[in-house]
Design an enzyme around this catalytic site. Structure first.
Site, PDB file in Angstrom:
ATOM      1  N   HIS A  66       0.770  -1.339   0.027  1.00 14.54           N
ATOM      2  CA  HIS A  66      -0.120   0.019   0.174  1.00 14.54           C
ATOM      3  C   HIS A  66       0.797   1.225   0.147  1.00 14.54           C
ATOM      4  CE1 HIS A  66      -3.616   2.746   0.942  1.00 14.54           C
ATOM      5  NE2 HIS A  66      -2.812   2.922   1.568  1.00 14.54           N
TER       6      HIS A  66
ATOM      7  N   ASP B  95     -14.949   3.858   7.300  1.00 20.29           N
ATOM      8  CA  ASP B  95     -13.909   4.577   6.741  1.00 20.29           C
ATOM      9  C   ASP B  95     -14.678   5.510   5.658  1.00 20.29           C
ATOM     10  OD1 ASP B  95     -11.239   5.460   6.382  1.00 20.29           O
ATOM     11  OD2 ASP B  95     -11.526   4.909   4.284  1.00 20.29           O
TER      12      ASP B  95
ATOM     13  N   ARG C 123     -13.978  13.989   7.529  1.00 24.06           N
ATOM     14  CA  ARG C 123     -12.732  14.399   8.009  1.00 24.06           C
ATOM     15  C   ARG C 123     -12.116  15.425   6.746  1.00 24.06           C
ATOM     16  NH1 ARG C 123      -9.151   9.776   7.857  1.00 24.06           N
ATOM     17  NH2 ARG C 123      -7.666  11.146   8.327  1.00 24.06           N
TER      18      ARG C 123
ATOM     19  N   SER D  58      -7.449   4.626   9.259  1.00 23.87           N
ATOM     20  CA  SER D  58      -8.318   4.569   7.738  1.00 23.87           C
ATOM     21  C   SER D  58      -7.369   3.541   7.117  1.00 23.87           C
ATOM     22  CB  SER D  58      -8.067   6.068   7.452  1.00 23.87           C
ATOM     23  OG  SER D  58      -8.376   6.128   6.143  1.00 23.87           O
TER      24      SER D  58
ATOM     25  N   LYS E 210      -8.623  -0.765   6.123  1.00 24.68           N
ATOM     26  CA  LYS E 210      -9.025  -1.050   4.768  1.00 24.68           C
ATOM     27  C   LYS E 210      -8.137  -2.427   4.265  1.00 24.68           C
ATOM     28  CE  LYS E 210      -8.961   2.929   3.527  1.00 24.68           C
ATOM     29  NZ  LYS E 210      -8.890   4.504   3.016  1.00 24.68           N
TER      30      LYS E 210
HETATM   31  N1  URA Z   1      -5.326   7.450   2.973  1.00 20.58           N
HETATM   32  C1  URA Z   1      -6.368   7.013   3.416  1.00 20.58           C
HETATM   33  O1  URA Z   1      -6.674   5.778   2.970  1.00 20.58           O
HETATM   34  N2  URA Z   1      -6.867   7.556   4.458  1.00 20.58           N
HETATM   35  C2  URA Z   1      -6.145   8.542   5.265  1.00 20.58           C
HETATM   36  O2  URA Z   1      -6.679   9.081   6.307  1.00 20.58           O
HETATM   37  C3  URA Z   1      -5.278   9.352   4.459  1.00 20.58           C
HETATM   38  C4  URA Z   1      -4.767   8.649   3.351  1.00 20.58           C
END
Ligand code: URA
Ligand code: CA
Length: 439
Positions: A82, A161, A168, A183, A187
């Site tokens: 990621h 999220d 946010r 966050s 995922k």
């Molecule tokens: N990428 C994400 O998936 N979440 C965040 O809060 C910031 C970057």
């Protein structure tokens, strides 16, 4: 338990327990807790932070707010990567096939571009026929046969999220280390991989602007992963300038195909970061024991064309035309009405770039979305000709724009000029990799 008491406890710097976090987050997902209370809570977190334990609980609660993927029917260690988001960062399309060619199992759910950063799904969709929405059993089948699949996140993965991120975004609460870590990790963990290599970007094009902040985020994510039973490592890499030379969708796929065809020098930053990420993915997969061994194995897969073959097979399995995964054919997907060269405004050395501005310029040409609903033009974007440290002159183009819609062209060129700092002295070279963070 009253929500207002939970907000107050965080406001005063207290540590929330699992019950309190569940009440708030699951209540929000079920629309029993209103936006304004969650907004107040998020702002309290921005100011007060969270302990590691709280952040791990938040991640766990978010992860279980919707479906999770069970990859256990697939044999062996499933490894994922990621990136926290960059410009010209097409490492996934290079690393995933190379790791698969070395015997790794890459079952990856990817995202779309956010703001000025590109997303792997948008890049994949620039190849005619590719369908990134594959049913889970089909996804597993592709991975079983090919060692590799990269698809879109399915409908109900981590709904917490989706809601929290949107809130946010409009309440100035994106920039909080525990909120970013939970966050990202909720995922990744919901997507089911056993091992995850994180590429935490630092610099003008990234969420984290200093190496210290990036290290803190990386270390937190690695610890959360370990706490929840996954093997995680992070590398911290530079995002003060685009990683590759291409910024766009088909243009970045072309760059990935060129790398996998052996047409890009192996010491180019994009290749170097790809090999480093891949080596750590192979180490976490127990396929190699050192970084050096991993890089060597990946280079063999690159030089033999085995990586390119993996990418071609994956594209075909996802309904795409594999003929385009060829250095001569992929050019056809980058055909535009007009190519525009951008020149520096003075002679000297390119001493700095602002990756964010370059990403926004590419977005303005139609390569990215300003709003979620915007359509992407797969062919447009830009190719950089200069990197930080290079000599530049007003006679030599700094980049070439690939343009179909000219409505924001002037603005894009202006941003590119703003992105450049030109000096009379040759600047000190900046590091590409700052640190590797393990548990
Ligand atoms: N990428 C994400 O998936 N979440 C965040 O809060 C910031 C970057
Ligand atoms: Ca490159």
């Amino acid at each position: 338990m009253r929500i207002v008491d939970i907000i107050e406890k965080k406001r005063d710097g207290g540590e929330l327990n699992r019950e309190e976090i569940k009440e708030l987050i699951l209540g929000y997902v079920q629309e029993q807790v209103p936006d304004y209370q969650v907004a107040a809570f998020l702002m309290a977190v921005v100011f007060r932070g969270m302990t590691d334990r709280e952040t791990a609980i938040l991640t766990d609660v978010m992860m279980h707010s919707g479906d999770t993927v069970d990859l256990s029917p697939l044999p062996g260690i499933k490894v994922d990567k990621h990136s926290t988001g960059g410009v010209g960062d097409t490492t996934t399309l290079i690393v995933a096939p190379l790791v698969a060619a070395c015997g790794g199992t890459v079952a990856k759910m990817s995202g779309r571009g956010l703001g000025h950063t590109g997303g792997t799904l948008d890049k994949l969709e620039s190849i005619p026929g590719v369908n990134i929405e594959q049913p889970l059993d089909r996804f597993m089948d592709i991975v079983r046969k090919n060692g590799l699949a990269v698809i879109g996140q399915s409908g109900n993965l981590v709904p917490a999220d989706k809601k929290l991120y949107a809130l946010r975004d409009v309440t100035a609460t994106i920039g909080s280390t525990p909120l970013i870590a939970s966050s990202v990790m909720s995922k990744k963990l919901a997507a089911g991989a056993d091992a995850i290599v994180l590429d935490v970007k630092v610099g003008s094009g990234a969420f984290m602007r200093t190496v210290e902040d990036a290290k803190r985020l990386a270390s937190l994510m690695v610890r959360i992963g370990a706490h929840l039973g996954r093997r995680c490592e992070a590398i911290i890499t530079d995002m003060n300038q685009p990683l590759g030379l291409a910024v766009g969708n088909a243009l970045e796929v072309q760059e990935a195909v060129n790398v996998l065809s052996g047409l890009v020098p192996e010491d180019e930053p994009l290749v170097e970061v790809s090999l480093l990420l891949g080596a750590h993915m192979l180490m976490l997969s127990n396929i190699v024991s050192t970084e050096e061994e991993g890089k060597e194995k990946l280079l063999q897969a690159l030089r033999s064309g085995a990586g390119l073959m993996k990418l071609r097979r994956m594209i075909e399995a996802m309904g795409g035309d594999p003929a385009y995964i060829d250095a001569n054919r992929i050019k056809e997907l980058c055909q535009v009405r007009k190519q525009v060269k951008v020149y520096p405004l003075q002679d000297g050395y390119l001493s700095g770039l602002v990756a964010e501005k370059i990403g926004i310029a590419s977005q303005m040409l139609g390569a990215g979305r300003a709003k979620k609903e915007d359509r992407i033009d797969p062919a447009v974007g830009l190719i950089m000709h200069k990197r930080v440290g290079d000599p530049v002159s007003v006679q030599e183009p700094f980049c070439t724009l690939y343009v179909n819609d000219e409505s924001h062209l002037e603005e894009a060129i202006e941003l590119l000029h703003e992105s450049m700092t030109i000096s009379t002295d040759k600047p000190e070279p900046a590091p590409l990799v700052y640190a590797i963070v393990k548990e």
